[in-house]
Design a protein around this motif. Sequence first.
Motif, PDB file in Angstrom:
ATOM      1  N   HIS A  77     120.100 -52.587  12.763  1.00 18.42           N
ATOM      2  CA  HIS A  77     120.682 -51.295  12.395  1.00 18.42           C
ATOM      3  C   HIS A  77     120.182 -50.821  11.031  1.00 18.42           C
ATOM      4  N   LEU A  78     120.054 -51.748  10.100  1.00 16.29           N
ATOM      5  CA  LEU A  78     119.509 -51.386   8.791  1.00 16.29           C
ATOM      6  C   LEU A  78     118.059 -50.934   8.913  1.00 16.29           C
ATOM      7  N   LEU A  79     117.301 -51.629   9.756  1.00 16.31           N
ATOM      8  CA  LEU A  79     115.902 -51.286   9.963  1.00 16.31           C
ATOM      9  C   LEU A  79     115.749 -49.885  10.545  1.00 16.31           C
ATOM     10  N   THR A  80     116.566 -49.571  11.550  1.00 11.14           N
ATOM     11  CA  THR A  80     116.423 -48.276  12.233  1.00 11.14           C
ATOM     12  C   THR A  80     116.993 -47.114  11.426  1.00 11.14           C
ATOM     13  N   GLU A  81     117.809 -47.407  10.429  1.00 10.63           N
ATOM     14  CA  GLU A  81     118.268 -46.339   9.536  1.00 10.63           C
ATOM     15  C   GLU A  81     117.133 -45.866   8.628  1.00 10.63           C
ATOM     16  N   LYS A  82     116.173 -46.767   8.370  1.00  9.17           N
ATOM     17  CA  LYS A  82     115.098 -46.448   7.433  1.00  9.17           C
ATOM     18  C   LYS A  82     113.770 -46.138   8.139  1.00  9.17           C
ATOM     19  N   TYR A  83     113.530 -46.803   9.277  1.00  8.17           N
ATOM     20  CA  TYR A  83     112.259 -46.645   9.975  1.00  8.17           C
ATOM     21  C   TYR A  83     112.471 -46.238  11.428  1.00  8.17           C
ATOM     22  N   SER A  84     111.472 -45.609  12.013  1.00  9.74           N
ATOM     23  CA  SER A  84     111.518 -45.214  13.427  1.00  9.74           C
ATOM     24  C   SER A  84     111.190 -46.426  14.297  1.00  9.74           C
ATOM     25  N   LEU A  85     112.118 -46.798  15.168  1.00  8.51           N
ATOM     26  CA  LEU A  85     111.891 -47.929  16.060  1.00  8.51           C
ATOM     27  C   LEU A  85     110.734 -47.645  17.017  1.00  8.51           C
ATOM     28  N   THR A  86     110.622 -46.389  17.455  1.00  7.05           N
ATOM     29  CA  THR A  86     109.535 -46.006  18.357  1.00  7.05           C
ATOM     30  C   THR A  86     108.182 -46.205  17.692  1.00  7.05           C
ATOM     31  N   LYS A  87     108.049 -45.821  16.419  1.00  5.59           N
ATOM     32  CA  LYS A  87     106.779 -45.988  15.711  1.00  5.59           C
ATOM     33  C   LYS A  87     106.461 -47.463  15.489  1.00  5.59           C
ATOM     34  N   ILE A  88     107.493 -48.264  15.213  1.00  7.25           N
ATOM     35  CA  ILE A  88     107.283 -49.710  15.052  1.00  7.25           C
ATOM     36  C   ILE A  88     106.722 -50.306  16.332  1.00  7.25           C
ATOM     37  N   ILE A  89     107.301 -49.900  17.462  1.00  7.60           N
ATOM     38  CA  ILE A  89     106.850 -50.400  18.763  1.00  7.60           C
ATOM     39  C   ILE A  89     105.431 -49.923  19.063  1.00  7.60           C
ATOM     40  N   GLU A  90     105.166 -48.644  18.808  1.00  5.29           N
ATOM     41  CA  GLU A  90     103.836 -48.085  19.093  1.00  5.29           C
ATOM     42  C   GLU A  90     102.741 -48.726  18.250  1.00  5.29           C
ATOM     43  N   ASN A  91     103.101 -49.196  17.054  1.00  7.84           N
ATOM     44  CA  ASN A  91     102.103 -49.795  16.160  1.00  7.84           C
ATOM     45  C   ASN A  91     101.883 -51.286  16.420  1.00  7.84           C
ATOM     46  N   ASN A  92     102.627 -51.840  17.373  1.00  8.80           N
ATOM     47  CA  ASN A  92     102.467 -53.247  17.735  1.00  8.80           C
ATOM     48  C   ASN A  92     101.923 -53.316  19.164  1.00  8.80           C
ATOM     49  N   LYS A  93     100.750 -53.895  19.356  1.00  6.92           N
ATOM     50  CA  LYS A  93     100.081 -53.874  20.658  1.00  6.92           C
ATOM     51  C   LYS A  93     100.916 -54.536  21.746  1.00  6.92           C
ATOM     52  N   ILE A  94     101.518 -55.672  21.430  1.00  7.90           N
ATOM     53  CA  ILE A  94     102.304 -56.401  22.439  1.00  7.90           C
ATOM     54  C   ILE A  94     103.561 -55.628  22.809  1.00  7.90           C
ATOM     55  N   LEU A  95     104.299 -55.186  21.781  1.00  8.82           N
ATOM     56  CA  LEU A  95     105.532 -54.434  22.035  1.00  8.82           C
ATOM     57  C   LEU A  95     105.241 -53.128  22.757  1.00  8.82           C
ATOM     58  N   ASN A  96     104.140 -52.477  22.373  1.00 12.77           N
ATOM     59  CA  ASN A  96     103.772 -51.207  23.004  1.00 12.77           C
ATOM     60  C   ASN A  96     103.398 -51.409  24.475  1.00 12.77           C
ATOM     61  N   PHE A  97     102.706 -52.516  24.761  1.00 11.53           N
ATOM     62  CA  PHE A  97     102.348 -52.835  26.148  1.00 11.53           C
ATOM     63  C   PHE A  97     103.603 -53.056  26.989  1.00 11.53           C
ATOM     64  N   ILE A  98     104.556 -53.839  26.471  1.00  9.15           N
ATOM     65  CA  ILE A  98     105.789 -54.114  27.191  1.00  9.15           C
ATOM     66  C   ILE A  98     106.606 -52.829  27.366  1.00  9.15           C
ATOM     67  N   ASP A  99     106.622 -52.018  26.309  1.00 10.25           N
ATOM     68  CA  ASP A  99     107.387 -50.772  26.336  1.00 10.25           C
ATOM     69  C   ASP A  99     106.879 -49.829  27.412  1.00 10.25           C
TER      70      ASP A  99
END
Length: 274
Positions: A248-270
Amino acid sequence: MNNYILYIVLFLVGLIGTYAIIPLFKNLLINSNVVRPNYKKDMIPVSMGIVFLPMIIINSIILIYFTKDPRNLLYVFVFIFGMISMFFAGILDDIIGNRDVSGLKGHFKSLFKGNLTTGGFKAVFGGFIGILISLSISKSIPNIIINTLIIALSTNLMNLLDLRPGRAIKVYLVIIISIFVTLTGYIKVLPLLILPNVLAYFNFDLKAKAMMGDTGSNVLGISIGILMVFGYSFNIRIIWLVFLILIHLLTEKYSLTKIIENNKILNFIDKLGR
């Protein structure tokens, strides 16, 4: 009835029943103009999480009929109560919610200024639901505080994830199946009141044919929270709570979607299955 036979019955009834009623509720929402643009700006039905509710009740009827120990009824009714409560808070947010304010911080800032948002109502209401459920299973102040936070933050966790087709349900399935495998005793059966329903709906969400909305994500989130406080030790609950606070602290400061998109593994799973 043998436990494994009961598990199979609940799974099949939830899966087949939910799959059968999806077209009915989808048409209901479209005809009632309960639609919203998704992330691609396509107009699709929202609040499709409503399809989880009928089979939750029907499977609960089956489960209660075969429940012999009256003490176990508390678990069933508290579980149902929590999911139905947050279902109504979610559908309120879906239908009349204002999207100008986002995040827990934003909703509470708005509330402190005297402006109640549906998101603020949902957060406060969810907190009181968490207190009520926590009091039903423990009178220890530390347990009440920890359990309340787990229920409230678990509920909101699915809201944080439900920003792309299938994302929240993918995470939910990993968590709820892990819970089902590791739970013991009577409460092991409780995930089967909701798990098969979600599986039946999954492809509609994944293919962006509909959005479950807060109506659905709230139900998924609180089911995790309640099962965590029902079935796990103090240490495991503390670990889960720390994870919830950090995300929750992380998502208040950063976009979870952008974090996922910038990680190849997470983006593939997403994107898998879309």
